[in-house]
Write an enzyme that holds these catalytic residues in place. Structure first.
Site, PDB file in Angstrom:
ATOM      1  N   SER A 140      28.465  50.428   4.065  1.00  0.00           N
ATOM      2  CA  SER A 140      27.904  51.467   4.926  1.00  0.00           C
ATOM      3  C   SER A 140      28.799  51.644   6.149  1.00  0.00           C
ATOM      4  O   SER A 140      29.629  50.776   6.451  1.00  0.00           O
ATOM      5  CB  SER A 140      26.500  51.050   5.380  1.00  0.00           C
ATOM      6  OG  SER A 140      25.994  51.875   6.399  1.00  0.00           O
ATOM      7  N   TYR A 184      19.185  46.233   8.476  1.00  0.00           N
ATOM      8  CA  TYR A 184      20.088  46.985   7.601  1.00  0.00           C
ATOM      9  C   TYR A 184      21.537  46.747   8.031  1.00  0.00           C
ATOM     10  O   TYR A 184      22.420  46.506   7.194  1.00  0.00           O
ATOM     11  CB  TYR A 184      19.749  48.475   7.673  1.00  0.00           C
ATOM     12  CG  TYR A 184      20.550  49.343   6.728  1.00  0.00           C
ATOM     13  CD1 TYR A 184      20.142  49.513   5.409  1.00  0.00           C
ATOM     14  CD2 TYR A 184      21.701  49.995   7.146  1.00  0.00           C
ATOM     15  CE1 TYR A 184      20.867  50.314   4.531  1.00  0.00           C
ATOM     16  CE2 TYR A 184      22.436  50.799   6.291  1.00  0.00           C
ATOM     17  CZ  TYR A 184      22.010  50.951   4.978  1.00  0.00           C
ATOM     18  OH  TYR A 184      22.740  51.732   4.122  1.00  0.00           O
TER      19      TYR A 184
END
Length: 253
Positions: free
Chosen positions: A145, A158
């Protein structure tokens, strides 16, 4: 040259294949000739993906797995390997996100995010990688990410999991490249998916994101597929431990 990108005769396992990036990845691998095991939290969740692959003449099955549950992840690996006798390509795309200020972040959600985004990915790498090592070849692609590079806002779990995915990718490449495996990651930028829906709907954050993006737009799931096929194919045989940003120029700005 095009033969370098073909995946004929190979079997791929894609987690999170029900929609968004995972669905686009599964379809791309199938289009390049791979048989695809489409994993989702329910068998019905990946039914549309399987139907789409079969509709274009490919071969696919759906397998359900709760990525937060170790026993379920182990069962997924066994089912995936059992379908064709081996898994040649593993794409760890399944993930979850929870948004809350760090001071209020529930530990239950912290554990859930880490279990799904990191623990399941490592366990699948371990279980599928064992067979790859014995055969002397295999491709593992972890989905990282932009939050593998930065901290984000109100997504501490996350962010921690995606930093860890980048590190895990490098650690496994250090151990397994000698056996003929390629372990790499893709770090998607800001893509139109369920996980980013809240950002897309927030006028202030959406404007901030678009202002920084040299491409001037959010990514579409299909924008990721070329990178996936490259890393899954023989074209990437000397690429290892790399985190490939597919971000519309976000990191360059």
């Amino acid at each position: 040259m095009s033969a370098l990108f073909r995946l004929d005769g190979q079997t791929a396992l894609v987690t999170g294949a029900s929609r968004g990036l995972g669905k686009a990845i599964a379809l791309a691998l199938a289009s390049s000739g791979a048989r695809v095991i489409c994993s989702s939290s329910t068998v019905e969740g990946a039914a549309d993906t399987v139907a789409a692959i079969r509709g274009q003449g490919g071969d696919a099955i759906a397998v359900a797995a709760d990525l937060a549950d170790e026993a379920s992840v182990r069962a997924l690996a066994a089912a995936a390997i059992g379908w064709q006798g081996q898994v040649d390509i593993l794409v760890n795309c399944g993930g979850t996100i929870f948004r809350a200020p760090a001071v209020e972040f529930p530990m239950q959600q912290w554990r859930q995010n880490l279990a799904v985004n990191l623990d399941a990915a490592f366990l699948l790498c371990q279980l599928v990688g064992e067979g790859m090592i014995k055969r002397g070849q295999g491709k593992i692609i972890n989905i990282a990410s932009m939050l593998s590079y930065s901290g984000g806002i109100t997504v501490p779990a996350y962010t921690a999991s995606k930093h860890a995915i980048a590190g895990l990718t490098k650690a496994l490449a250090n151990e397994w490249a000698q056996y003929g495996l390629n372990i790499n990651a893709i770090a998607p930028g800001y893509f139109k998916t369920d996980n980013t829906f809240a950002l897309q709907q927030n006028p202030e954050r959406n404007a901030q994101i678009l202002a920084r993006l040299p491409a001037g737009r959010w990514g579409e799931p299909e924008d990721l597929t070329g990178a996936v096929v490259f890393l899954a194919s023989n074209a990437s045989n000397y690429v290892n431990g790399h985190v490939l940003a597919v971000d519309g120029g976000w990191l360059a700005r």
